[in-house]
Design an enzyme around this catalytic site. Structure first.
Site, PDB file in Angstrom:
ATOM      1  N   HIS A  37       0.834  -1.208   0.000  1.00  0.00           N
ATOM      2  CA  HIS A  37       0.000   0.000   0.000  1.00  0.00           C
ATOM      3  C   HIS A  37       0.871   1.262   0.000  1.00  0.00           C
ATOM      4  CE1 HIS A  37      -2.939  -2.841   2.050  1.00  0.00           C
ATOM      5  NE2 HIS A  37      -3.651  -2.369   1.062  1.00  0.00           N
ATOM      6  N   GLU A 148      -1.248  -3.873  -8.935  1.00  0.00           N
ATOM      7  CA  GLU A 148      -1.452  -4.918  -9.952  1.00  0.00           C
ATOM      8  C   GLU A 148      -1.685  -6.276  -9.295  1.00  0.00           C
ATOM      9  OE1 GLU A 148       1.850  -4.870 -12.648  1.00  0.00           O
ATOM     10  OE2 GLU A 148       1.107  -3.089 -13.703  1.00  0.00           O
ATOM     11  N   SER A 186      -2.911  -8.158   2.799  1.00  0.00           N
ATOM     12  CA  SER A 186      -3.370  -8.064   4.190  1.00  0.00           C
ATOM     13  C   SER A 186      -3.762  -9.447   4.704  1.00  0.00           C
ATOM     14  CB  SER A 186      -4.578  -7.138   4.282  1.00  0.00           C
ATOM     15  OG  SER A 186      -4.258  -5.914   3.670  1.00  0.00           O
TER      16      SER A 186
END
Ligand code: PAF
Length: 283
Positions: A37, A148, A186
């Site tokens: 992120h 991506e 995550s």
């Protein structure tokens, strides 16, 4: 860095950031932020002077049997990471602000949303397309950056932006990987130590398949063998498929050029997704 949780506050904050024609970049997230992120935040900064990150665990994109309740949440940790990454604005709407009572509009996407995650997770891309459209409208961002890693999601969002004549630019950023090759996600937090040790076999198997196809081996032989290897190692493969990168249509038999290899495989109750470019030589 400003953190806002109400729509009127968001309008005021984004108007201020865009004042004077400075571009605004948006990184939509569901929190539980990791290095992947943060690389999107850095990429957004390359395209816009100000960067907003949204953190919203979107109930609309989770099916009834999916892991909405178990989705990792770490608000304090996320805000600290974003502060370190130089983010200007964090948009953290409560569910009622995003979907007020009476809300009755969704974005239904065909084309690239069909098959793969669209089949395994019915309604998932309707939820993604709807929330992304709302986030784009709410922030008035000039560019939005997506990883991506979720290749199909990126193609779906591009399709929505093009089909609805949005002025926002959608930018894809390459997958960030751990040292052993596992794509940051995550969901990796939910892998047991044994599963975590096994997980890099997925990208390794994909790389081997891509190398074999680059040397002329036929996808029809290589991909079933790779799938069988993953299954024997303890994965529950959902798909390992070669597709046209933007449409996600099956890669035409015998064609050459740059395809995309998409993979999804379960490890315990964690679904691992990955994808890589695959170059097919002329035969
Ligand atoms: O990739 C995600 O984290 C989500 O699907 C997104 C794009 C933030 C929409 O909820």
């Amino acid at each position: 860095m400003r953190v806002v949780r109400a729509m009127d506050e968001l309008r005021e904050a984004t108007d201020a950031l865009r004042a004077g024609g400075r571009g605004l970049g948006l990184v939509p997230t569901m929190g539980a932020l990791h290095r992947g992120h943060l690389s999107l935040v850095a990429e957004a900064r390359r395209h816009a002077e100000a960067v907003a990150v949204s953190i919203f665990v979107n109930p609309l994109q989770f099916g009834p049997n999916e892991d909405l309740a178990r989705y990792p949440r770490d608000e304090a940790g996320d805000l600290e990471k974003l502060r370190g990454a130089g983010c200007d604005l964090v948009w953290m709407p409560p569910v009622e602000a995003m979907y007020p009572p009476g809300a009755a509009t969704v974005i239904e996407v065909g084309g690239p949303s069909e098959g793969f995650e669209g089949t395994s997770r019915p309604g998932h891309f309707r939820g993604v397309a709807t929330v992304c459209t709302k986030l784009f409208n709410q922030t008035g961002a000039d560019v939005a950056v997506f990883g991506e890693k979720d290749w199909q999601q990126l193609q779906v969002v591009r399709r929505v932006a093009a089909d609805l004549d949005m002025r926002i630019r959608i930018i894809g950023h390459p997958t960030v990987r751990e040292e052993d090759g596992l794509a940051f996600s995550s969901r990796n937090q939910r892998l047991s130590p044994e599963q975590r040790a096994l997980a890099p076999l997925l990208p390794r198997t994909m790389e081997e398949a891509i190398a074999a196809m680059a040397q002329g081996a036929a996808p029809d032989t290589v991909l079933p063998e790779a799938t069988a290897r993953l299954r024997a190692a303890g994965f529950v493969p959902d798909y390992l498929a070669l597709v046209e990168p933007a449409t996600l249509r099956p890669w035409p038999h015998g064609a050459s050029g740059e395809a995309r290899l998409l993979a999804a495989a379960g490890l315990g109750d964690v679904r691992l997704l990955d994808n890589m470019a695959a170059f097919l030589p002329e035969r």
